[in-house]
Structures are given as C-alpha cells and as structure tokens.
Design an enzyme around this catalytic site. Structure first.
Site, mmCIF file in Angstrom:
data_model
loop_
_atom_site.group_PDB
_atom_site.id
_atom_site.type_symbol
_atom_site.label_atom_id
_atom_site.label_comp_id
_atom_site.label_asym_id
_atom_site.label_seq_id
_atom_site.Cartn_x
_atom_site.Cartn_y
_atom_site.Cartn_z
ATOM 1 N N HIS A 63 0.817 -1.212 0.000
ATOM 2 C CA HIS A 63 0.000 0.000 0.000
ATOM 3 C C HIS A 63 0.856 1.269 0.000
ATOM 4 O O HIS A 63 0.520 2.248 -0.678
ATOM 5 C CB HIS A 63 -0.953 -0.020 1.200
ATOM 6 C CG HIS A 63 -1.970 -1.112 1.115
ATOM 7 N ND1 HIS A 63 -2.294 -1.935 2.169
ATOM 8 C CD2 HIS A 63 -2.729 -1.536 0.071
ATOM 9 C CE1 HIS A 63 -3.210 -2.812 1.791
ATOM 10 N NE2 HIS A 63 -3.489 -2.587 0.523
ATOM 11 N N ASP A 87 -9.959 -3.007 -0.009
ATOM 12 C CA ASP A 87 -9.520 -3.195 1.379
ATOM 13 C C ASP A 87 -9.179 -1.874 2.057
ATOM 14 O O ASP A 87 -9.080 -1.803 3.278
ATOM 15 C CB ASP A 87 -8.324 -4.147 1.455
ATOM 16 C CG ASP A 87 -7.128 -3.677 0.633
ATOM 17 O OD1 ASP A 87 -6.620 -2.579 0.900
ATOM 18 O OD2 ASP A 87 -6.708 -4.416 -0.279
ATOM 19 N N ASP A 138 -17.826 -0.579 -11.724
ATOM 20 C CA ASP A 138 -16.825 -1.168 -12.608
ATOM 21 C C ASP A 138 -15.747 -0.121 -12.894
ATOM 22 O O ASP A 138 -16.028 0.918 -13.500
ATOM 23 C CB ASP A 138 -17.506 -1.625 -13.899
ATOM 24 C CG ASP A 138 -16.562 -2.345 -14.846
ATOM 25 O OD1 ASP A 138 -15.350 -2.079 -14.813
ATOM 26 O OD2 ASP A 138 -17.043 -3.183 -15.636
ATOM 27 N N ASP A 156 -5.175 -0.653 -8.226
ATOM 28 C CA ASP A 156 -4.909 -1.634 -7.169
ATOM 29 C C ASP A 156 -5.806 -2.834 -7.427
ATOM 30 O O ASP A 156 -6.798 -3.050 -6.748
ATOM 31 C CB ASP A 156 -5.181 -1.000 -5.799
ATOM 32 C CG ASP A 156 -4.971 -1.973 -4.653
ATOM 33 O OD1 ASP A 156 -4.440 -3.074 -4.890
ATOM 34 O OD2 ASP A 156 -5.358 -1.631 -3.518
ATOM 35 N N SER A 157 -5.460 -3.607 -8.436
ATOM 36 C CA SER A 157 -6.322 -4.692 -8.897
ATOM 37 C C SER A 157 -5.811 -6.047 -8.433
ATOM 38 O O SER A 157 -4.689 -6.176 -7.935
ATOM 39 C CB SER A 157 -6.381 -4.690 -10.426
ATOM 40 O OG SER A 157 -5.112 -5.025 -10.960
ATOM 41 N N THR A 158 -6.651 -7.063 -8.619
ATOM 42 C CA THR A 158 -6.193 -8.431 -8.459
ATOM 43 C C THR A 158 -5.336 -8.789 -9.672
ATOM 44 O O THR A 158 -5.085 -7.959 -10.545
ATOM 45 C CB THR A 158 -7.383 -9.397 -8.375
ATOM 46 O OG1 THR A 158 -8.113 -9.347 -9.616
ATOM 47 C CG2 THR A 158 -8.326 -9.011 -7.246
ATOM 48 N N PRO A 163 -12.878 -10.455 -12.844
ATOM 49 C CA PRO A 163 -13.297 -9.078 -13.135
ATOM 50 C C PRO A 163 -12.145 -8.127 -13.430
ATOM 51 O O PRO A 163 -12.369 -7.013 -13.899
ATOM 52 C CB PRO A 163 -14.036 -8.663 -11.851
ATOM 53 C CG PRO A 163 -13.508 -9.558 -10.781
ATOM 54 C CD PRO A 163 -13.200 -10.862 -11.462
#
Length: 276
Positions: A63, A87, A138, A156-158, A163
């Site tokens: 972060h 988060d 989205d 800050d994506s997966t 998605p």
C-alpha cells in the site's frame, strides 16, 4: 489436536502455505470467492478466488509503494482515483498527503469493502474519511467515462483473472491517460518477474506507447508470489527519478522512504531485460 493449514497455489508447481487459526468469513460474491481467515503468522488475511490479496502483517509494503511513489512524484496531487483497492489500504496512505482534497475509490465488489471494514480495520479504517468517495462500480467503465479529471490514478487490482482482466489492456491504459489531467501520473501493480514475466513485458510495452515517461519499480512482499513484486508507473510530465530532495516530507511509514523511492527503480538484470 489437528492443525488447519491454507495453501495458495501460486503456479501449477508452487504455492505458499500458512497455519490458520480460524475462518472468519467465506462467501461467493457476485464476482469472486471471498475468504477472510485469521492466520498464526500474518494475522487476518483476505483471499479472493484463492489468492492472497492482503494481510495485516505485510500489507504496509504494497500500500505504501502504490501510493507514495506517484504522490511524491507529482508536485501537487489534489484529486486521486483508486481502481480496485476495496480493502482501503491505498486510501489510508493517500490521505497522509495534505495536498489531497479528494480520493475516489471505485471497486466492483462491495463485499470486499464491507468485510475489510469488519475484519481488517487497521487497513480499511480511512474509507469513511470525508475526503473519500467510495463507489461500488466497474473501474473500467468509470475510467471510460472520465476525462481530464485526476492528478493521479492508482490501479490496485487483483491479478488479470475474473473481473480484473480488462484492467491489463492497452485500451484501459489509453482510457487512464484520457482520465488524467495534462500532467497526470498513474501506477499499477504488475505482478512478479519470476512467474509472470510476459505480463510485465506486455504492460510496459503498452504503457510506453501512451506515456512519455514509463518505468518499473519493485518491492518485497512476503505473501505475494515469489516475494518480489513489480509496479508500472506512467507519467505525462514528471519523472519519478527526478524528484528534488526538498519535495520529500516526513510521513508515517514502515517501508517507504526517500531512499527507497529511488532504490526501488534499481532493477536486477533479469528484470530490466524484460522491459528493454
């Protein structure tokens, strides 16, 4: 007495295993399988589709490095967008910069936000700050509708599955450039060079075609695949390696410093070879 261990299979042949004290919550949301678990070594952890997203013990590295590198590079960041990041950890770090007037967070899965607030309060505690606008939407579509709006955008994506697939495309990066102001900066997490070298090469290639200043930097994050994580930064005007020392000011961090800001861009040869 039997012990419970959780294994994240990070590749077909490699994974990370941790001792679990108890499962706090598990749910199949509209978009992904969400798990919150209490672990012996890393405290409470968030998993999405079986992949570690964050933990109480090492979250500060990711972060801080997502937020402070672009925010110290930009001379006056006032309006910041976070795509993903439900988060709340990146938001917490953004608000340490007094120039920021508004931070918008757009995450497609409201359940991530809800359960992060419940089980990860030290990470998500700033999501209710009056400077923060939280939108369950989205991120790809939000970017597509935005123009000349943000000073800094943080993705800050997966990893690029489910998605988040659209958040690793050249079209998305072009949309980010449009959504940024004329001197805007963006940063995105771009996985690790050990298991996903092609991803880094492809993202760097696409971003370089859009942003005149494009660089790669790294951080050490124990719970992420291989422990060596990369970030791609694209800037219209400001070079992250040309920030004057006088621009850095003291903030409360555990990983990021003025020296780390500069050192993070020094890459091992096998990594720099990926982006030539």
């Amino acid at each position: 007495m039997s012990e419970l261990w959780y294994t994240e299979k990070q590749t077909k042949n490699f994974g990370i295993t941790m001792k679990v004290n108890k499962t706090l919550h598990t749910e199949q949301t509209e978009f992904q399988h969400l798990e919150m678990v209490e672990t012996e070594e890393f405290g409470n952890m968030l998993f999405l589709d079986g992949m570690v997203m964050t933990s109480e013990k090492d979250e500060f590295v990711y972060h801080e490095m997502v937020a402070h590198v672009p925010l110290f590079t930009h001379p006056n960041p006032e309006h910041v967008l976070v795509v993903g990041g439900g988060d709340g950890g990146v938001i917490r770090e953004i608000l340490k910069h007094p120039s920021v007037k508004k931070a918008t967070l757009v995450d497609i899965d409201g359940k991530v936000i809800e359960y992060s607030k419940k089980f990860l309060p030290s990470i998500a505690g700033k999501l209710d700050d009056p400077r923060v606008d939280v939108q369950v939407d989205d991120g790809f579509m939000h970017i597509a509708k935005s123009e000349n709006q943000y000073d800094v955008i943080m993705v800050d994506s997966t990893e690029p599955v489910g998605p988040a697939v659209n958040l690793f495309t050249k079209g998305f990066y072009a949309g980010i450039a449009k959504a940024l102001k004329e001197d805007g900066i963006f940063v995105a997490q771009t996985d690790n060079p050990w298991f996903t070298p092609e991803l880094i090469t492809n993202v760097q290639r696409d971003v370089k075609e859009i942003f005149p200043i494009t660089k790669l930097y790294t951080a050490n994050i124990p719970t992420y695949p291989s422990g060596l994580w990369t970030f791609t930064i694209g800037s219209k005007k400001y070079d992250p390696l040309a920030v004057e020392d006088s621009r850095f000011f003291d903030i409360e961090t555990k990983y990021y410093t003025k020296d780390i800001h500069k050192a993070a861009f020094v890459l091992p040869k096998f990594v720099s070879d990926l982006i030539k």
